[in-house]
Design a protein around this motif. Structure first.
Motif, PDB file in Angstrom:
ATOM      1  N   ARG A   1      40.270  32.912  35.911  1.00 14.54           N
ATOM      2  CA  ARG A   1      39.318  33.077  36.861  1.00 14.54           C
ATOM      3  C   ARG A   1      38.888  34.586  37.186  1.00 14.54           C
ATOM      4  N   ILE A   2      39.870  35.202  37.613  1.00  8.18           N
ATOM      5  CA  ILE A   2      39.890  36.492  37.914  1.00  8.18           C
ATOM      6  C   ILE A   2      39.152  37.371  36.838  1.00  8.18           C
ATOM      7  N   LEU A   3      39.455  37.259  35.575  1.00  8.32           N
ATOM      8  CA  LEU A   3      39.055  37.952  34.368  1.00  8.32           C
ATOM      9  C   LEU A   3      37.346  37.505  34.069  1.00  8.32           C
ATOM     10  N   GLU A   4      37.347  36.225  34.160  1.00  8.23           N
ATOM     11  CA  GLU A   4      36.012  35.585  33.750  1.00  8.23           C
ATOM     12  C   GLU A   4      34.929  36.101  35.039  1.00  8.23           C
ATOM     13  N   SER A   5      35.477  36.295  36.180  1.00  9.39           N
ATOM     14  CA  SER A   5      34.718  36.831  37.137  1.00  9.39           C
ATOM     15  C   SER A   5      34.285  38.453  37.141  1.00  9.39           C
ATOM     16  N   LEU A   6      35.456  39.106  36.592  1.00  9.25           N
ATOM     17  CA  LEU A   6      35.277  40.587  36.643  1.00  9.25           C
ATOM     18  C   LEU A   6      34.037  40.828  35.125  1.00  9.25           C
ATOM     19  N   GLU A   7      34.499  39.869  34.089  1.00 17.05           N
ATOM     20  CA  GLU A   7      33.392  40.039  32.830  1.00 17.05           C
ATOM     21  C   GLU A   7      32.200  39.623  33.445  1.00 17.05           C
TER      22      GLU A   7
ATOM     23  N   GLU B   1      39.903  40.243  47.010  1.00 21.78           N
ATOM     24  CA  GLU B   1      41.309  41.095  46.962  1.00 21.78           C
ATOM     25  C   GLU B   1      41.711  41.023  45.665  1.00 21.78           C
ATOM     26  N   ASP B   2      41.853  39.820  45.159  1.00 17.94           N
ATOM     27  CA  ASP B   2      42.607  39.430  43.816  1.00 17.94           C
ATOM     28  C   ASP B   2      41.823  40.164  42.689  1.00 17.94           C
ATOM     29  N   GLU B   3      40.507  40.073  42.669  1.00 19.49           N
ATOM     30  CA  GLU B   3      39.674  40.743  41.810  1.00 19.49           C
ATOM     31  C   GLU B   3      39.764  42.459  41.897  1.00 19.49           C
ATOM     32  N   GLN B   4      39.876  42.938  42.923  1.00 18.68           N
ATOM     33  CA  GLN B   4      40.108  44.396  43.238  1.00 18.68           C
ATOM     34  C   GLN B   4      41.474  44.840  42.671  1.00 18.68           C
ATOM     35  N   ALA B   5      42.561  43.991  42.811  1.00 15.04           N
ATOM     36  CA  ALA B   5      44.109  44.309  42.373  1.00 15.04           C
ATOM     37  C   ALA B   5      43.734  44.292  40.901  1.00 15.04           C
ATOM     38  N   GLY B   6      43.060  43.363  40.233  1.00 16.45           N
ATOM     39  CA  GLY B   6      43.146  42.976  38.826  1.00 16.45           C
ATOM     40  C   GLY B   6      42.382  44.195  38.168  1.00 16.45           C
TER      41      GLY B   6
END
Length: 119
Positions: free
Chosen positions: A45-51, A12-17
């Motif tokens: 952490r969110i940005l690292e995952s998205l990257e 959910e946090d990654e989707q929001a980001g």
């Protein structure tokens, strides 16, 4: 794994980001945390995952005197609208040519076709 598959697996946090980055178009990491209302550790952490999933790109930069990252979404080529290269059944004369003669008949016909499509 395709981009669509990667997006289906987002928290959910990654989707929001990702939605925030796509809406804004680009953002500095320090502003990302503030906009998403998360602490810097969670934001990182969110940005690292998205990257890692290939959904964003991060580039090191200095912003307001601090080292940070500039974040941009990665666009899926399937989202591009190639119809913008067409005027009627004519392909843009800018495709494939290094120089365009603005007085050429080909260019004039293309522009006139674009103009008439609008009305």
């Amino acid at each position: 794994m395709s981009t669509a598959d990667e997006e289906a697996d987002l928290s959910e946090d990654e989707q929001a980001g990702l939605e925030l980055i796509r809406q804004i178009g680009s953002i500095h990491q320090s502003d990302f945390w503030k906009e998403l209302d998360v602490d810097s550790r969670k934001g990182s952490r969110i940005l690292e995952s998205l990257e890692e999933k290939g959904l964003i790109e991060r580039e090191k930069t200095v912003y307001e005197g601090h080292n940070t990252y500039h974040i941009e979404p990665v666009h899926d080529p399937r989202d591009l609208d190639f119809s913008l290269l067409m005027a009627g059944d004519m392909l843009s004369p800018f495709i494939g040519d290094e120089e365009i003669d603005a007085t050429s008949d080909q260019f004039s016909q293309y522009i006139m076709t674009l103009a008439y499509e609008e009305y």
